[in-house]
Enzyme design. Structure first.
Site, PDB file in Angstrom:
ATOM      1  CB  CYS A   1      32.241 -35.480   2.918  1.00  0.00           C
ATOM      2  SG  CYS A   1      33.397 -34.215   3.500  1.00  0.00           S
TER       3      CYS A   1
ATOM      4  CD  GLN B   1      32.886 -30.274  -0.729  1.00  0.00           C
ATOM      5  OE1 GLN B   1      33.928 -30.391  -1.362  1.00  0.00           O
ATOM      6  NE2 GLN B   1      32.872 -30.169   0.592  1.00  0.00           N
TER       7      GLN B   1
ATOM      8  CG  HIS C   1      32.087 -37.601   7.500  1.00  0.00           C
ATOM      9  ND1 HIS C   1      32.647 -38.246   6.426  1.00  0.00           N
ATOM     10  CD2 HIS C   1      32.633 -36.365   7.527  1.00  0.00           C
ATOM     11  CE1 HIS C   1      33.513 -37.446   5.838  1.00  0.00           C
ATOM     12  NE2 HIS C   1      33.517 -36.292   6.489  1.00  0.00           N
TER      13      HIS C   1
ATOM     14  CD  GLU D   1      31.194 -41.642   6.610  1.00  0.00           C
ATOM     15  OE1 GLU D   1      32.270 -41.086   6.384  1.00  0.00           O
ATOM     16  OE2 GLU D   1      30.101 -41.061   6.424  1.00  0.00           O
TER      17      GLU D   1
END
Length: 162
Positions: free
Chosen positions: A49, A53, A134, A136
């Site tokens: 995430c 970036q 994500h 996870e």
């Protein structure tokens, strides 16, 4: 704000750049330190995430604010060069400008199935990779667990190099 030299002095097996809130364009110190860490050609780095970036900015890419963020489960993401599509969880308002990443740094590895924005990068100038979604967060299938297996494998290789 931890300096790259301090992180590297710990001789980590790898570095995880996790998700987090905020505007990646306000994180110049983090980007500078990530860029320094990437110079260690054996250190595996995995960004998720905002970590995607920041690592992308460290690699030379640009970031932009999405008109409407990606905020939900069931976001389709396609792995570039394959027919594989993952259903992901996402919560972000910024994205990497896909064609701004220098070819010498890496290539886009995952694309959003809805708006074709960058969802991941595979770096060629470092043992590093990222995803915007994500992996996870697992409300359903575990089909993106391979990303953690890949990171663990890179860390095992890094141990052999020390």
């Amino acid at each position: 704000t931890t300096e790259a030299e301090e992180i590297l002095s710990l001789c980590p097996d790898g570095v995880m750049l996790s998700n987090g809130p905020g505007d990646p364009d306000t994180c110049d110190a983090a980007v500078r330190n990530i860029r320094k860490a990437m110079q260690n050609e054996k250190l595996p780095i995995f960004g998720i995430c905002m970590g995607n970036q920041l690592l992308s900015k460290a690699g030379g890419a640009e970031i932009y604010k999405l008109k409407y963020g990606h905020r939900s489960h069931n976001q389709p993401v396609r792995m570039v060069g394959t027919e594989r599509c993952f259903i992901t969880s996402q919560n972000h308002g910024y994205a990497v400008v896909s064609d701004s990443l220098p070819e010498s740094a890496g290539k886009v590895s995952h694309i959003n199935g809805n708006d074709r924005t960058c969802e991941g990068v595979m770096y060629t100038n470092a043992p590093a990779f990222t995803v915007q979604f994500h992996p996870e967060a697992c409300g359903g299938p575990h089909d993106t667990a391979y990303l953690f297996d890949k990171f663990i494998s890179l860390m095992e290789e890094n141990k052999k190099c020390r």
